[in-house]
Design a protein around this motif. Structure first.
Motif, PDB file in Angstrom:
ATOM      1  N   UNK A 121      34.568  29.984 102.383  1.00 60.45           N
ATOM      2  CA  UNK A 121      35.922  29.456 102.526  1.00 60.45           C
ATOM      3  C   UNK A 121      36.358  28.991 101.141  1.00 60.45           C
ATOM      4  N   UNK A 122      37.256  29.767 100.531  1.00 61.04           N
ATOM      5  CA  UNK A 122      37.674  29.509  99.149  1.00 61.04           C
ATOM      6  C   UNK A 122      38.996  28.750  99.147  1.00 61.04           C
ATOM      7  N   UNK A 140      34.872  40.434 100.641  1.00 59.10           N
ATOM      8  CA  UNK A 140      34.597  41.054 101.936  1.00 59.10           C
ATOM      9  C   UNK A 140      35.344  40.288 103.023  1.00 59.10           C
ATOM     10  N   UNK A 141      35.124  40.692 104.253  1.00 64.09           N
ATOM     11  CA  UNK A 141      35.763  39.997 105.378  1.00 64.09           C
ATOM     12  C   UNK A 141      35.189  38.598 105.577  1.00 64.09           C
ATOM     13  N   UNK A 142      34.038  38.313 104.947  1.00 62.91           N
ATOM     14  CA  UNK A 142      33.447  36.976 105.053  1.00 62.91           C
ATOM     15  C   UNK A 142      34.138  35.970 104.145  1.00 62.91           C
ATOM     16  N   UNK A 143      34.914  36.444 103.164  1.00 67.15           N
ATOM     17  CA  UNK A 143      35.567  35.554 102.202  1.00 67.15           C
ATOM     18  C   UNK A 143      36.985  35.248 102.694  1.00 67.15           C
ATOM     19  N   UNK A 144      37.243  33.982 102.965  1.00 64.53           N
ATOM     20  CA  UNK A 144      38.531  33.565 103.517  1.00 64.53           C
ATOM     21  C   UNK A 144      39.204  32.580 102.559  1.00 64.53           C
ATOM     22  N   UNK A 145      40.414  32.907 102.158  1.00 63.46           N
ATOM     23  CA  UNK A 145      41.155  32.093 101.199  1.00 63.46           C
ATOM     24  C   UNK A 145      42.016  31.081 101.946  1.00 63.46           C
ATOM     25  N   UNK A 146      41.925  29.802 101.551  1.00 64.83           N
ATOM     26  CA  UNK A 146      42.633  28.726 102.233  1.00 64.83           C
ATOM     27  C   UNK A 146      43.455  27.905 101.237  1.00 64.83           C
ATOM     28  N   UNK A 147      44.603  27.428 101.691  1.00 62.99           N
ATOM     29  CA  UNK A 147      45.381  26.477 100.892  1.00 62.99           C
ATOM     30  C   UNK A 147      44.697  25.119 100.948  1.00 62.99           C
ATOM     31  N   UNK A 148      44.274  24.595  99.783  1.00 63.05           N
ATOM     32  CA  UNK A 148      43.563  23.329  99.792  1.00 63.05           C
ATOM     33  C   UNK A 148      43.785  22.571  98.486  1.00 63.05           C
ATOM     34  N   UNK A 149      44.706  21.635  98.528  1.00 63.85           N
ATOM     35  CA  UNK A 149      44.923  20.696  97.434  1.00 63.85           C
ATOM     36  C   UNK A 149      44.098  19.460  97.764  1.00 63.85           C
ATOM     37  N   UNK A 150      43.086  19.153  96.933  1.00 64.35           N
ATOM     38  CA  UNK A 150      42.162  18.064  97.257  1.00 64.35           C
ATOM     39  C   UNK A 150      42.828  16.694  97.181  1.00 64.35           C
TER      40      UNK A 150
END
Length: 392
Positions: A121-122, A140-150
């Motif tokens: 989860x990137x 790959x399909x295992x890599x999922x991009x997420x909006x994440x401002x810490x």
């Protein structure tokens, strides 16, 4: 008669020296593996080392000369090859959350762990940015991009809800707190307070907020927490007051968490990289904008004391910083992978040439000497001194 008696004595001394050299080389190699936590010291290791010690005496006495030395050298090589190394866990279907994947370590790590077989989860700051797009295309399909401002509690909470729903049966194996900002490099008095706050907000409070949110999932998996710190948080480096203070806070927080979470079988490691090219210095245009922000918030008195030439010199250091940074990020990726997969990970990894030795200056040398060495390491030119200092 005296000449005949001296020759065997000289041979003994000569071969004693060769045996000592061979032993020292073997001992140095073993010590290096121990320091890197790539060697397991158990009953087997102790038995092999004890057997080698006995074998050295036997070779020296029973097979004098080069034959015994050759046999001992071969025994050292075979012993080194048979010493048990670090045990690594299988990736299987382990899931890891990484922050700051727009560029730098986070971006490269997301690709690296994806190739190793992790579910990644990137978290990115800009969901439509070039870094996020590259991850979507190359992963790959295992890599999922997420909006994440810490720095956004809402985005952290939204990400937690998503991962909890997807990983309810397994938990989250690892969190890599990589997102960070440098702000500007200049004397502590010159940096505006908002830059200190920005560094603390992203580099420390963001990590604390996200870690507290995700610890239940990590604890469920008996997983790993990996925090990216900096050598500037371990030793005082002129110009890095804001950044170094935030990283020092993160290092202390990480070490305390490591002690507290051990009873839950959760391992905490910090990664303290050397000088790698990650994009944290930003572009030349961004650097110039930060310089203008510094200039706008300085009082006339401080401007006069330091002088505009001295203050502007920090803007001109941008090319120097970029030139001295290493482009190959693989040493950092390898150490983060070890922190995630080693059965007994190290508390601290220090990828980068000689980076481990720098904090030793501060801890073991007199302050006058360590300060001098640090100044010589970071200074750009002898004339880079404030106007007020020149006048005294």
């Amino acid at each position: 008669m005296e000449l005949l008696s001296e020759e065997p004595h000289q041979d003994v001394l000569f071969f004693s020296l060769l045996y000592s050299i061979a032993t020292a080389m073997f001992g140095g190699a073993v010590a290096r593996q121990l320091r890197k936590h790539e060697l397991r010291m158990g009953v087997r290791s102790v038995f092999i080392l004890a057997l080698l010690l006995v074998g050295e005496s036997i070779c020296f006495v029973a097979l004098p000369g080069y034959s015994g030395l050759s046999l001992f050298s071969v025994a050292c090589l075979l012993s080194y090859c048979t010493l048990p190394g670090t045990e690594f866990l299988y990736v299987q279907e382990k899931a890891v959350l990484i922050t700051g994947c727009d560029s730098g370590f986070g971006h490269a790590l997301a690709k690296h762990l994806d190739q190793l077989g992790f579910t990644v989860f990137a978290g990115v700051l800009y969901l439509d940015g070039p870094g996020a797009e590259d991850l979507r295309i190359s992963g790959s399909t295992r890599l999922k991009v997420l909006q994440l401002d810490v720095t956004s509690f809402e985005q952290i909470a939204r990400t937690y809800a998503k991962l909890k729903a997807e990983l309810s049966s397994t938990g989250l194996w690892g969190v890599v707190n990589n997102a960070g900002v440098l702000a500007f490099v200049a004397d502590a008095e010159l940096l505006p307070v908002n830059m200190y706050k920005r560094c603390m907000e992203v580099n420390f409070f963001g990590v604390v907020e996200l870690t507290k949110m995700f610890l239940p999932l990590i604890r469920q998996a008996k997983g790993r927490l990996v925090n990216i710190t900096s050598v500037s948080g371990s030793m005082p480096m002129p110009g890095f007051a804001a950044y170094g203070a935030s990283k020092a806070a993160l290092a202390m927080y990480s070490n305390i968490l490591r002690q507290e979470l051990a009873i839950w079988d959760v391992r905490v490691s910090t990664i303290q990289p050397g000088g790698f090219k990650t994009g944290i210095f930003g572009t030349r245009e961004q650097w110039n904008n930060l310089h203008r922000e510094v200039m706008q918030q300085l009082s006339p008195a401080v401007k006069t004391e330091y002088g505009e030439n001295y203050i502007s010199s920090f803007k001109e250091k941008y090319p120097k910083w970029q030139t001295n940074l290493k482009e190959n990020l693989q040493p950092v990726l390898n150490d983060i992978s070890k922190a995630l997969l080693a059965k007994n990970p190290k508390p601290l990894y220090t990828p980068g040439t000689s980076i481990f030795s720098l904090p030793l200056f501060q801890h073991y040398l007199p302050s006058c000497l360590s300060d001098f060495l640090t100044f010589q390491l970071l200074k750009s030119a002898p004339e880079d001194v404030p106007e007020g200092v020149k006048e005294t």
